[in-house]
Design a protein around this motif. Structure first.
Motif: not given
Length: 124
Positions: A32, A52, A99, A101, A105, A108, A110-112, A114
């Motif tokens: 992630y 990362n 995120k 995969r 970036t 926001s 693009h993030y899965d 929260w």
């Protein structure tokens, strides 16, 4: 189901320090990107720092470079944000995000996943 739980926010005087933590559960996070965003009323969430998890590559917004440090604790599945030399303009709600995969970036969308957010207030 992925769960992110932030802790460590609070009130601090300018020049002080705070350490935010984000406990992640529900998946293996080794691939992630983990990030900290912040948001003030009426404005969009802005990326503060990201890491990362597998490569250790980090990103910092210009406004926090040299003051904030993001780190990972693999044993605890936790991401930390050490914030030093805090300024009143750092006041915001800070959110942990994950995120699934790809690369770091700044957007926001693009993030899965929260967290619920934690308030950081820096008094002058």
């Amino acid at each position: 189901q992925v769960t992110l739980v932030e802790s460590g926010g609070g009130l601090v005087q300018a020049g002080g320090s705070l350490r935010l933590s984000c406990a992640a559960s529900g998946r293996t996070f080794s691939s992630y990107v983990m990030a900290w965003f912040r948001q003030t009323p009426g404005k969009e969430r802005v990326l503060v720092a990201a890491i990362n998890w597998s490569s250790g590559v980090t990103y910092y917004a210009d406004s926090v470079k040299g003051r904030f440090t993001i780190s990972e604790d693999n044993a605890k599945n936790t991401i930390n944000l050490q914030m030093n030399s805090l300024k009143p303009e750092d006041t915001a709600v800070y959110y942990c995000a994950a995120k699934l995969r790809g690369l770091i970036t700044t957007h926001s969308v693009h993030y899965d996943y929260w967290g619920q957010g934690t308030q950081v207030t820096v008094s002058s």
